[in-house]
Design a protein around this motif. Sequence first.
Motif, short mmCIF file in Angstrom:
data_model
loop_
_atom_site.label_atom_id
_atom_site.label_comp_id
_atom_site.label_asym_id
_atom_site.label_seq_id
_atom_site.Cartn_x
_atom_site.Cartn_y
_atom_site.Cartn_z
N ASN A 81 -54.89 56.85 37.28
CA ASN A 81 -54.61 58.18 37.97
C ASN A 81 -53.05 58.79 37.58
O ASN A 81 -52.28 58.48 38.14
N ASN A 83 -51.99 61.30 38.22
CA ASN A 83 -51.24 62.16 39.45
C ASN A 83 -50.69 61.11 40.53
O ASN A 83 -49.88 61.52 41.44
N ASN A 84 -50.66 59.91 40.31
CA ASN A 84 -50.16 58.89 41.34
C ASN A 84 -48.68 58.88 41.08
O ASN A 84 -48.10 58.88 39.74
N ASP A 86 -46.34 56.97 41.43
CA ASP A 86 -45.68 55.49 41.01
C ASP A 86 -45.93 55.72 39.50
O ASP A 86 -45.15 55.24 38.75
#
Length: 117
Positions: A81, A83-84, A86
């Motif tokens: 992902n 868009n995470n 982290d």
Amino acid sequence: MSNDILGFSQRLKEILADKGVAEWGRQRFLAKKFGVAHPSAKRWLDGTGYPETAKLIAIAEWGNTTIDWLLTGRGLKHPVNQNNPDFVKIVDMLSEASEEQISTSRALIAVLFSKNS
């Protein structure tokens, strides 16, 4: 039966297992979760039918995978992902890292994810 549809059935079962859905009751689970008749869910599991596009999208989203992987097995089962926060932070740090830091990071990751540990 075509290999494509049997492959879909196997990948669907894999996602169900990943999500902790017991083998017994999968037909009922799919029918309830995705709003289809039990015979439709049975065809998906037996490898004799595919879900309609809207249901395929819902299954992929629920299973944290892609439609492409479900239908063909191509790509990653669980893509990253991007868009995470982290993930973005790690990419930013690596983009500014020295060669030595990158080499050390690779070695650390290899150790952390080693199948022999």
